[in-house]
Design a protein around this motif. Structure first.
Motif, PDB file in Angstrom:
ATOM      1  N   SER A   1       0.808  -1.224   0.000  1.00 25.46           N
ATOM      2  CA  SER A   1       0.000   0.000   0.000  1.00 25.46           C
ATOM      3  C   SER A   1       0.842   1.276   0.000  1.00 25.46           C
ATOM      4  CB  SER A   1      -0.903   0.033   1.245  1.00 25.46           C
ATOM      5  OG  SER A   1      -1.569  -1.185   1.404  1.00 25.46           O
ATOM      6  N   PHE A   2       2.087   1.162   0.476  1.00 24.25           N
ATOM      7  CA  PHE A   2       2.949   2.336   0.646  1.00 24.25           C
ATOM      8  C   PHE A   2       3.641   2.652  -0.691  1.00 24.25           C
ATOM      9  CE2 PHE A   2       6.829   4.201   2.954  1.00 24.25           C
ATOM     10  CZ  PHE A   2       6.208   5.434   3.103  1.00 24.25           C
ATOM     11  N   THR A   3       2.849   3.153  -1.596  1.00 22.96           N
ATOM     12  CA  THR A   3       3.336   3.391  -2.964  1.00 22.96           C
ATOM     13  C   THR A   3       3.910   4.798  -3.110  1.00 22.96           C
ATOM     14  OG1 THR A   3       1.160   4.191  -3.571  1.00 22.96           O
ATOM     15  CG2 THR A   3       1.593   1.845  -3.939  1.00 22.96           C
ATOM     16  N   ASP A   4       4.565   5.015  -4.226  1.00 24.40           N
ATOM     17  CA  ASP A   4       5.110   6.349  -4.504  1.00 24.40           C
ATOM     18  C   ASP A   4       3.994   7.395  -4.541  1.00 24.40           C
ATOM     19  OD1 ASP A   4       7.611   5.428  -4.578  1.00 24.40           O
ATOM     20  OD2 ASP A   4       7.796   5.332  -6.770  1.00 24.40           O
ATOM     21  N   GLN A   5       2.859   6.951  -5.010  1.00 22.90           N
ATOM     22  CA  GLN A   5       1.713   7.872  -5.097  1.00 22.90           C
ATOM     23  C   GLN A   5       1.301   8.327  -3.690  1.00 22.90           C
ATOM     24  OE1 GLN A   5      -1.905   5.810  -5.696  1.00 22.90           O
ATOM     25  NE2 GLN A   5      -2.956   7.671  -4.996  1.00 22.90           N
ATOM     26  N   VAL A   6       1.338   7.367  -2.744  1.00 22.04           N
ATOM     27  CA  VAL A   6       1.010   7.715  -1.344  1.00 22.04           C
ATOM     28  C   VAL A   6       2.068   8.681  -0.797  1.00 22.04           C
ATOM     29  CG1 VAL A   6       0.858   6.783   1.010  1.00 22.04           C
ATOM     30  CG2 VAL A   6      -0.256   5.587  -0.864  1.00 22.04           C
ATOM     31  N   LYS A   7       3.339   8.378  -1.091  1.00 23.50           N
ATOM     32  CA  LYS A   7       4.427   9.214  -0.583  1.00 23.50           C
ATOM     33  C   LYS A   7       4.301  10.659  -1.081  1.00 23.50           C
ATOM     34  CE  LYS A   7       7.781   5.490  -0.107  1.00 23.50           C
ATOM     35  NZ  LYS A   7       8.978   4.852  -0.642  1.00 23.50           N
ATOM     36  N   GLN A   8       3.738  10.811  -2.245  1.00 19.98           N
ATOM     37  CA  GLN A   8       3.640  12.160  -2.798  1.00 19.98           C
ATOM     38  C   GLN A   8       2.263  12.790  -2.591  1.00 19.98           C
ATOM     39  OE1 GLN A   8       4.861  11.304  -6.771  1.00 19.98           O
ATOM     40  NE2 GLN A   8       6.956  10.829  -6.061  1.00 19.98           N
ATOM     41  N   ALA A   9       1.359  12.039  -1.986  1.00 18.44           N
ATOM     42  CA  ALA A   9      -0.010  12.538  -1.829  1.00 18.44           C
ATOM     43  C   ALA A   9      -0.040  13.745  -0.904  1.00 18.44           C
ATOM     44  CB  ALA A   9      -0.894  11.438  -1.264  1.00 18.44           C
ATOM     45  N   LYS A  10      -0.996  14.623  -1.145  1.00 15.06           N
ATOM     46  CA  LYS A  10      -1.100  15.815  -0.305  1.00 15.06           C
ATOM     47  C   LYS A  10      -1.498  15.408   1.109  1.00 15.06           C
ATOM     48  CE  LYS A  10      -2.929  20.455  -0.331  1.00 15.06           C
ATOM     49  NZ  LYS A  10      -4.048  21.305  -0.716  1.00 15.06           N
ATOM     50  N   ASP A  11      -2.533  14.576   1.181  1.00  8.50           N
ATOM     51  CA  ASP A  11      -2.937  14.058   2.497  1.00  8.50           C
ATOM     52  C   ASP A  11      -2.385  12.639   2.634  1.00  8.50           C
ATOM     53  OD1 ASP A  11      -4.065  13.227   4.813  1.00  8.50           O
ATOM     54  OD2 ASP A  11      -6.083  14.001   4.351  1.00  8.50           O
TER      55      ASP A  11
ATOM     56  N   TRP B   1      -1.796  10.462   5.153  1.00  2.00           N
ATOM     57  CA  TRP B   1      -2.453   9.414   5.939  1.00  2.00           C
ATOM     58  C   TRP B   1      -3.709   8.889   5.218  1.00  2.00           C
ATOM     59  CZ3 TRP B   1       0.676   7.273   8.945  1.00  2.00           C
ATOM     60  CH2 TRP B   1       1.593   7.974   9.740  1.00  2.00           C
ATOM     61  N   SER B   2      -4.507   9.818   4.652  1.00  2.00           N
ATOM     62  CA  SER B   2      -5.738   9.390   3.969  1.00  2.00           C
ATOM     63  C   SER B   2      -5.400   8.513   2.773  1.00  2.00           C
ATOM     64  CB  SER B   2      -6.537  10.601   3.475  1.00  2.00           C
ATOM     65  OG  SER B   2      -6.908  11.379   4.563  1.00  2.00           O
ATOM     66  N   ALA B   3      -4.360   8.930   2.027  1.00  2.00           N
ATOM     67  CA  ALA B   3      -3.962   8.156   0.854  1.00  2.00           C
ATOM     68  C   ALA B   3      -3.505   6.765   1.259  1.00  2.00           C
ATOM     69  CB  ALA B   3      -2.854   8.886   0.117  1.00  2.00           C
ATOM     70  N   LEU B   4      -2.751   6.715   2.360  1.00  2.00           N
ATOM     71  CA  LEU B   4      -2.253   5.413   2.818  1.00  2.00           C
ATOM     72  C   LEU B   4      -3.413   4.524   3.269  1.00  2.00           C
ATOM     73  CD1 LEU B   4       0.201   3.612   3.472  1.00  2.00           C
ATOM     74  CD2 LEU B   4       0.274   4.671   5.735  1.00  2.00           C
ATOM     75  N   GLU B   5      -4.312   5.129   4.069  1.00  2.00           N
ATOM     76  CA  GLU B   5      -5.451   4.356   4.577  1.00  2.00           C
ATOM     77  C   GLU B   5      -6.303   3.830   3.415  1.00  2.00           C
ATOM     78  OE1 GLU B   5      -6.227   6.285   9.001  1.00  2.00           O
ATOM     79  OE2 GLU B   5      -6.812   7.395   7.215  1.00  2.00           O
ATOM     80  N   GLU B   6      -6.470   4.689   2.411  1.00  2.00           N
ATOM     81  CA  GLU B   6      -7.256   4.295   1.239  1.00  2.00           C
ATOM     82  C   GLU B   6      -6.625   3.093   0.538  1.00  2.00           C
ATOM     83  OE1 GLU B   6      -8.342   6.758  -2.535  1.00  2.00           O
ATOM     84  OE2 GLU B   6      -8.862   7.917  -0.715  1.00  2.00           O
ATOM     85  N   ASN B   7      -5.334   3.145   0.342  1.00  2.00           N
ATOM     86  CA  ASN B   7      -4.616   2.050  -0.323  1.00  2.00           C
ATOM     87  C   ASN B   7      -4.694   0.759   0.487  1.00  2.00           C
ATOM     88  OD1 ASN B   7      -3.863   3.377  -2.570  1.00  2.00           O
ATOM     89  ND2 ASN B   7      -1.651   3.210  -2.245  1.00  2.00           N
ATOM     90  N   VAL B   8      -4.544   0.890   1.795  1.00  2.00           N
ATOM     91  CA  VAL B   8      -4.585  -0.293   2.664  1.00  2.00           C
ATOM     92  C   VAL B   8      -5.968  -0.930   2.576  1.00  2.00           C
ATOM     93  CG1 VAL B   8      -4.558  -1.063   5.090  1.00  2.00           C
ATOM     94  CG2 VAL B   8      -2.794   0.500   4.251  1.00  2.00           C
ATOM     95  N   SER B   9      -6.982  -0.078   2.671  1.00  2.00           N
ATOM     96  CA  SER B   9      -8.359  -0.558   2.644  1.00  2.00           C
ATOM     97  C   SER B   9      -8.646  -1.257   1.316  1.00  2.00           C
ATOM     98  CB  SER B   9      -9.282   0.650   2.841  1.00  2.00           C
ATOM     99  OG  SER B   9     -10.586   0.232   2.916  1.00  2.00           O
TER     100      SER B   9
END
Lengths: 279, 505
Positions: free
Chosen positions: B235-245, B247-255
């Motif tokens: 879930s911890f993708t480059d897109q998450v690393k660069q996301a504005k929010d 935590w939300s991006a990470l939670e979304e990916n995990v879910s």
């Protein structure tokens, strides 16, 4: 050693034990107790000088390397006088006589520098030495201030209980009779003739310490004088023995290793093996 | 002034002497040998009394004591003196031992300020005062700061013996030299350090900058929870690393991973719980919007990084990150100077010194941690790139021996445990057996300094940093008494408020 010696020792064990028990022993002990004056010495200040001498030698191939030393030292460690003699060959006079002479000389030099001068050993040995002049020298030294005494830790004298059949020296019976501080009644011995009268007591300075024998010249000594003497000796004593005498002994003793060093200094190491020195 | 004479057997490295007065262990003396004046260190001191030897009972001891006091020759003062080298050469920073031992009979002299001053307190900007020699108090003890930055150092001592005081002293001196110091403060000891050039901050971790396994450590996923680890990794993708929010991006990916991957719904749910937990519990530390936390370190300042609020695993991840980044920045800086790199954004242009407290926690013996990996890398490569490492610990036996042995200088204070002493002995070749035996008898603030930061091993008393209000034990009795006083005040004031007529009923 031969086994027979041990077997014989076992046989003689009971006989040897009779020295420490039995009726005769008890009688002598009773006499020793009656002869004892209880006295706890009070510490009294006094400048005490202790005098002792020592000699040692090593013989090799008909020669003898010998050394004699004597020292007079105060209880505070200050040396009043020290003397020595050494040589290679036959010592003359004999080492024992040389040592006695040095002690007498040290005594002569000390009597004005201390309140009390104590020589290690016995006045008898000074009188009985073959060099007659020593006796008179020590007599005059003692008489100058009447502040010289002799103290020994051991004694083979058995004059006091000889008539009761004593086997050991008098000091042995006093040691067994009591452990309290005090001294034996004054004993005056005039056997050596006029001018050589020796007065002596056995004394214990503190409870359960070993006895010492105190000898003085002349017959005119009273119990109060002995008490005063014990008071002064006690002030600087360790384990019932005057510290000045202990210091004197430590300072003048010549051990075998001291003698080995002398052998080396004389350049005789190759002449005498170390084994010979120790012997 | 002659204070002794060499006696007995004499060696090029040590002599025995009879002295006129008792000499202290750790005292420096001059041996006036036939080949020149030698500097010696008293390593053992023995006093005997002739009168008080072979005592058989108490009474005899008392009597002997009396006569011993009278006899000025009764006491025997014997010392073993270790030879440190020719004085003249030592004053020039060279250690030269005599080829021929001092002859028995050689005089032992008192060492003067002139003799020792140049050795223990050399002039030069790099030499900073740390205290005074313990047994020669008039002699300043200085250490070479250059050597600790280039060859590292360790402060090893039991708790309460003055470790943080020494760190504070070094910090003050580094600050006075405009140096850059980074202290990882595990017990919040240095918050009140009175240094004008101090930069105090809470350590922050930017989760965007971490690799997935480190993020898992920081949000406290169990190491053996393989499925949860995978959920996070995927879930911890480059897109998450660069996301504005973030935590939300990470939670979304995990879910989403939980829903789409068969058999991972529960694991994804647990990871979400952990993320939520971390967000709330560690909101002060985990900050996806803080940029690169290493950028907060200011050059020419004492940077105190508070890691007290971090768990051990988080602190470990944080420290490893900082060490890695600082080493990298220094490397780039050096390469840039040599023209091998053109990274003009590099901020650490001058050498940096890093101090790690509780080193046995982060650089442990027998187990791997990331901090240990990077600390040993810094210890190995730091000299080339101008990054020094200082480790501080009260349990030397638990520090990785490889890292400890690379510490070129040591300040060893009171250590009682035999295991600790042995570990120090194996790490420090110049610590003699006699010096080692002194460790248990040192007092607070006393230290044995060995290694490259001193010209010679020295037993010193460290200066107290007066303005420092940290690290000392709290006065519980005083605080309790104050609590009791407040209780009385509270009672009295409450009593005053009660109406008497109400109480009558």
């Amino acid at each position: 050693m031969l086994n027979t010696v041990y077997r014989d020792a076992l046989k003689k064990r009971d006989e040897a034990k009779s020295i420490f028990k039995g009726e005769r022993f008890e009688q002598i002990i009773k006499a020793a107790k009656e002869n004892w004056i209880d006295y706890t010495p009070q510490k009294k200040d006094s400048i005490i000088a202790g005098i002792d001498s020592s000699y040692n030698s090593t013989k090799f191939q008909g020669l003898e390397l010998w050394v004699v030393t004597a020292v007079s030292i105060k209880s505070d460690g200050k040396i009043i006088t020290e003397m020595h003699n050494q040589g290679l060959g036959q010592p003359s006079p004999e080492l024992e006589i040389q040592a006695s002479k040095m002690e007498v000389d040290a005594c002569t030099q000390s009597i004005d520098k201390a309140d009390l001068v104590i020589l290690d050993g016995s006045l008898y040995s000074q009188f009985l030495t073959r060099q007659s002049t020593l006796g008179s020298t020590i007599t005059s030294a003692i008489k100058k201030k009447h502040n010289v005494i002799f103290i020994s830790k051991t004694s083979s004298a058995r004059k006091q209980f000889e008539k009761m059949g004593s086997v050991a020296g008098d000091i042995f019976y006093y040691n067994h009779a009591l452990k309290k501080p005090g001294f034996s009644k004054i004993f005056v011995d005039s056997d050596l003739g006029p001018g050589k009268i020796v007065t002596y007591v056995y004394a214990r300075l503190r409870d359960s310490t070993p006895l010492i024998k105190i000898e003085m010249l002349g017959s005119d000594h009273k119990e109060d004088e002995i008490k005063n003497l014990l008071d002064r000796i006690t002030k600087n004593s360790v384990g019932g023995y005057p510290y000045a005498l202990k210091l004197a002994h430590e300072n003048c003793k010549i051990s075998n290793s001291d003698l080995s060093r002398l052998v080396s200094l004389y350049g005789l190491t190759n002449e005498i093996s170390s084994r010979e020195v120790l012997n | 002034m002659t204070i002794g004479v060499v006696i007995g057997e004499s060696k090029p490295t040590e002599v025995t002497a009879q002295s006129s007065r008792p000499l202290s262990v750790g005292e420096y003396v001059i041996i006036d040998s036939q080949d020149g004046r030698l500097l010696g260190l008293v390593e053992r001191s023995i006093i005997t009394s002739e009168a008080l030897t072979d005592i058989r009972n108490f009474d005899e001891a008392v009597e002997s004591k009396e006569v011993a006091e009278l006899n000025s020759r009764d006491k025997n003062y014997k010392v073993k003196i270790g030879i440190l080298g020719f004085l003249e050469k030592l004053q020039k920073g060279q250690v030269v031992l005599p080829a021929v031992p001092p002859l028995p009979g050689t005089s032992i002299l008192e060492a003067t300020q002139k003799d020792l001053g140049m050795i223990f307190g050399p002039s030069g900007k790099e030499w900073i005062r740390i205290g005074a020699l313990l047994r020669n108090k008039e002699i300043e003890a200085k250490v070479n700061i250059n050597k600790i930055v280039s060859r590292h150092f360790a402060i090893l001592a039991m708790t309460g013996m003055g470790k943080s005081n020494l760190v504070s002293l070094v910090a003050k001196d580094v600050a006075s030299l405009n140096g850059t110091l980074v202290i990882f403060d595990y017990h919040n000891d240095y918050e009140n350090l009175d240094i004008s050039k101090m930069n105090y901050m809470m350590v922050k971790i930017n989760p965007r900058l971490l690799p997935a396994d480190k993020l898992a450590e920081v949000i406290e996923l169990r190491e053996n929870a393989d499925k949860q680890q995978r959920v996070l990794r995927e879930s911890f993708t480059d897109q998450v690393k660069q996301a504005k929010d973030f935590w939300s991006a990470l939670e979304e990916n995990v879910s989403s991973f939980g829903h789409t991957t068969k058999g991972y719904a529960d694991s994804a749910s647990r990871v979400l719980d952990k993320i939520d937990d971390a967000k709330h519990r560690f909101s002060d530390i985990l900050d996806p919007d803080c940029g690169d936390p290493v950028d907060l370190i200011k050059e020419g300042r004492v940077n105190v990084l508070n890691i007290a609020e971090l768990s051990e695993r988080q602190a470990n991840a944080g420290l490893a990150y900082y060490l890695q980044e600082l080493l990298q920045q220094r490397k780039e800086s050096v390469w840039e100077k040599k023209g091998k790199s053109s990274n003009r954004n590099n901020r650490l242009v001058a050498p940096v010194f890093i101090i790690i407290e509780e080193a046995h926690v982060f650089i442990p013996k027998g187990e791997h941690t990331d901090t240990k990996y990077w600390a040993s890398k810094v210890a190995r490569e730091g000299r080339k790139f101008g990054i020094g490492l200082g480790v501080v610990s009260q349990r030397p036996r638990n520090i990785d021996p490889n890292v400890l042995s690379q510490m070129g200088s040591l300040a060893i204070m009171k250590i009682v445990q035999d295991d600790d002493q042995q570990q120090i002995a194996s790490a420090a070749e110049s610590l003699s057996k006699d010096l080692l035996s002194q460790l248990s008898s040192l007092n607070i603030g006393d230290a044995i300094l060995i290694g490259q930061w001193v010209n010679l091993p020295a037993i010193v008393h460290i200066d107290e940093v007066k303005s420092k209000k940290t690290g000392s034990d709290l006065d519980a009795v005083k605080e309790w008494s104050q609590t009791d006083k407040f209780k009385d005040i509270a009672k009295e004031s409450t009593q005053g408020l009660l109406q008497k007529d109400l109480l009558l009923d």
